[in-house]
Motif scaffolding. Structure first.
Motif, mmCIF file in Angstrom:
data_model
loop_
_atom_site.group_PDB
_atom_site.id
_atom_site.type_symbol
_atom_site.label_atom_id
_atom_site.label_comp_id
_atom_site.label_asym_id
_atom_site.label_seq_id
_atom_site.Cartn_x
_atom_site.Cartn_y
_atom_site.Cartn_z
ATOM 1 N N THR A 261 0.781 -1.206 -0.117
ATOM 2 C CA THR A 261 -0.197 0.041 0.098
ATOM 3 C C THR A 261 0.811 1.440 -0.074
ATOM 4 O O THR A 261 0.471 2.335 -0.630
ATOM 5 C CB THR A 261 -0.839 -0.066 1.241
ATOM 6 N N GLU A 264 2.685 1.729 -3.535
ATOM 7 C CA GLU A 264 1.781 2.242 -4.443
ATOM 8 C C GLU A 264 1.612 3.610 -4.402
ATOM 9 O O GLU A 264 1.345 4.308 -5.317
ATOM 10 C CB GLU A 264 0.513 1.351 -4.408
ATOM 11 N N ARG A 265 1.853 4.276 -3.168
ATOM 12 C CA ARG A 265 1.701 5.764 -3.061
ATOM 13 C C ARG A 265 2.936 6.395 -3.114
ATOM 14 O O ARG A 265 3.118 7.475 -2.537
ATOM 15 C CB ARG A 265 0.924 6.113 -1.525
ATOM 16 N N ARG A 318 8.668 10.946 1.061
ATOM 17 C CA ARG A 318 7.797 9.992 1.387
ATOM 18 C C ARG A 318 8.457 8.797 1.735
ATOM 19 O O ARG A 318 9.194 8.250 1.077
ATOM 20 C CB ARG A 318 6.808 9.748 0.327
ATOM 21 N N LEU A 357 -4.945 7.936 4.660
ATOM 22 C CA LEU A 357 -3.697 6.930 4.534
ATOM 23 C C LEU A 357 -4.032 5.845 5.836
ATOM 24 O O LEU A 357 -3.688 4.616 5.448
ATOM 25 C CB LEU A 357 -2.646 7.652 4.571
#
Length: 587
Positions: A261, A264-265, A318, A357
């Motif tokens: 997850t 993917e971001r 990130r 998120l």
């Protein structure tokens, strides 16, 4: 055994009453005919010790040995097991070749693929004699039907297949006699044969050849309920209780879901130090060690937060890390000194984006564990993880639950005395040192957390409870922070990150006062982190998820030790100086 052997019916009856106890403790006895008769009896036992029972020379009775009167009990048991192993070694031909090197053949397949390929293809009683298959697995059960027919169950990777071994089909008759005679539960074997179904419709492999790859030299019990043995011998626990293996597989699936997850971001997974001169990022007591090369004391990390935010300052917008944290705290149903978390930080995002998120990470993990479903059964409840989660503001909810107002200014010196009085009136346990964040946390744990069965977001904590979080502009005096609770347990902690170096130094000083007052869990000020903030931390949000507790919830496991491969337990030193593994009484 007959009456004549023991002289009188009462002697025979007394001996037979010892048999169930002997078998229950795993003991074995050998009777040897003695000539001339010993003490008037036709049979006497040689002196042999077997797991708590001793046969005395010249006596026919087995005498229990109290553990406290036999300090060498463990050593004698090990010697006895060794004798059993050596006896099996002597009986098995070519024992030195019992650990061969295995190379899969072209017809080798795993148990799962075998079941998938042939379960629907065959009818009851049908065989495919031309299809040669090789399976590898561990013997989980054996059943004999005379000397010429043996049924085996071999298992591996959560699958089990029946093997029908018949003397008529074996290519080497002598091999059949030797292997079937010495095959035991727990042995690792490779079996070659053809697939088919028995008359009852059981998918089986009809063996034409069998080879032992690795023998099991100990008896494998059918059940294992003793918690001490489960902790000390995890390999045996996994063999006897396959649910532990399923929990570990579920754990791996949850970790993969979280990682996928985030990737993917466009998050980047990083690794930060485990050993560092200063432990920060959380309120906890660290483990300490010393580096001989550097001649300085080091600590094991208690959180990855400060490292990850420093990377954001460096330009990685990130980042996340899935890894171990170490806290020198107690061991109970929900705490282990070594545990796994996922911490993720994202620049240029707001509070609502952080909530989205967090909900997505937990929801995706639930779907991965529940085969695409968004709800799971937990005791008498059905918990639905479909976003959005319910939201509760901390201070109003706590005041409603207590029936009294909290101090208006929690950073004032009088706030501590007011909270102490409030806790005493409410019957909340008070353990020193007393601090405002600690007392508030106990009140929340007493009045609010048990009521959060469905996924609930508890937000707007007092600033004193959140030294690394920004103040919420819409609600002065509270932090832009939230926690996610499910079934009374905290799964996630998240907030907007404080990026003002001067304010961060001031908050560190407040923690330092708690430390000086006796709070050993308050971290010392981290000047290097404050210096990094001076280079500019972008508006950043961050979260931390407890992987162990999430797996506990999804697997329905009440204790954290059952979702960890090797949980912590205590080792004690015996009087002889040997290390004896003994789990702590708290577990």
């Amino acid at each position: 055994l007959d009456q004549c052997t023991f002289g009188t019916p009462s002697m025979l009856s007394r001996q037979l009453r010892q048999v169930p106890n002997l078998l229950r403790t795993g003991g074995f006895a050998r009777a040897h005919a003695a000539q001339p008769p010993c003490n008037g009896h036709r049979t006497c036992f040689k002196s042999t010790r077997a797991r708590g029972f001793t046969s005395v020379e010249g006596c026919h009775q087995w005498v229990p040995e109290p553990r406290n009167q036999n300090p060498h009990h463990r050593q004698s048991s090990k010697l006895f097991i060794g004798r059993r192993c050596s006896t099996r070694a002597r009986k098995s031909r070519d024992w030195e070749a019992r650990y061969p090197v295995y190379s899969p053949s072209t017809i080798a397949t795993d148990l799962k693929e075998f079941r998938t390929q042939y379960s629907q293809k065959l009818e009851a009683g049908e065989h495919l004699d031309d299809d040669q298959v090789e399976l590898v697995g561990r013997v989980s059960r054996t059943r004999t039907s005379g000397r010429k027919l043996t049924f085996l169950d071999i298992s591996g990777s959560g699958q089990s297949v029946q093997v029908v071994a018949s003397l008529q089909r074996f290519s080497d008759k002598a091999l059949f006699d030797n292997e079937m005679r010495h095959l035991r539960k727990g042995d690792v074997v490779t079996v070659t044969g053809f697939p088919g179904k028995t008359k009852t419709g059981e998918l089986s492999l009809f063996a034409t050849n069998l080879s032992l790859l690795s023998p099991c030299l100990h008896d494998v019990p059918d059940t294992l309920l003793n918690a001490d043995t489960q902790l000390r011998q995890r390999h045996l626990h996994m063999r006897v209780n396959p649910w532990l293996v399923k929990n570990l597989e579920l754990r791996a699936a949850v970790i993969k879901s979280i990682r996928d997850t985030l990737c993917e971001r466009d998050f980047v997974e990083v690794e930060t130090p485990v050993l560092w001169p200063l432990a920060g990022g959380a309120s906890a007591r660290p483990f300490t060690t010393r580096s001989n090369a550097l001649s300085q004391d080091l600590t094991l990390r208690i959180a990855t937060e400060l490292f990850l935010k420093t990377l954001v300052v460096g330009g990685m917008d990130r980042v996340f890390e899935l890894g171990k944290q170490f806290r020198n705290e107690g061991v109970d149903a929900t705490h282990n000194p070594e545990f796994t978390t996922c911490e993720a930080y994202m620049a240029y995002q707001d509070f609502e984006g952080l909530i989205d998120l967090s909900e997505t990470l937990i929801h995706n993990a639930v779907q991965k564990a529940a085969d695409g479903n968004s709800s799971i059964a937990c005791g008498s409840h059905s918990i639905d993880f479909t976003p959005p989660f319910r939201r509760v503001r901390l201070i109003p909810a706590l005041e409603d639950a207590i029936g009294r107002s909290l101090p208006a200014q929690l950073d004032h010196e009088s706030a501590l005395d007011e909270l102490v009085d409030l806790c005493r009136d409410a019957g909340v346990s008070l353990e020193k040192p007393w601090t405002v964040p600690g007392l508030l946390d106990r009140l929340v744990g007493r009045y609010l957390e048990p009521t959060f069965v469905q996924p609930t977001i508890l937000h707007n904590h007092p600033l004193s409870m959140s030294p690394l979080a920004k103040e919420d502009e819409a609600c002065p005096g509270t932090a832009a922070r939230f926690e996610i609770f499910v079934n009374g347990s905290e799964l996630c902690n998240a907030y907007q990150e404080l990026n003002d170096p001067d304010e961060q130094r001031r908050r560190f000083q407040l923690q330092q006062k708690d430390r000086q007052a006796g709070d050993s869990e308050a971290p010392p000020p981290d000047d290097a982190y404050c210096a990094a903030l001076e280079y500019g931390l972008p508006p950043t949000v961050g979260l931390g998820i407890g992987v162990d507790r999430l797996v506990m919830l999804l697997s329905g496991t009440p204790h954290i030790r059952d979702v960890i491969a090797f949980p912590m337990y205590k080792m004690q030193t015996t009087a002889e100086g040997n290390v004896e593994e003994t789990p702590p009484s708290e577990i």
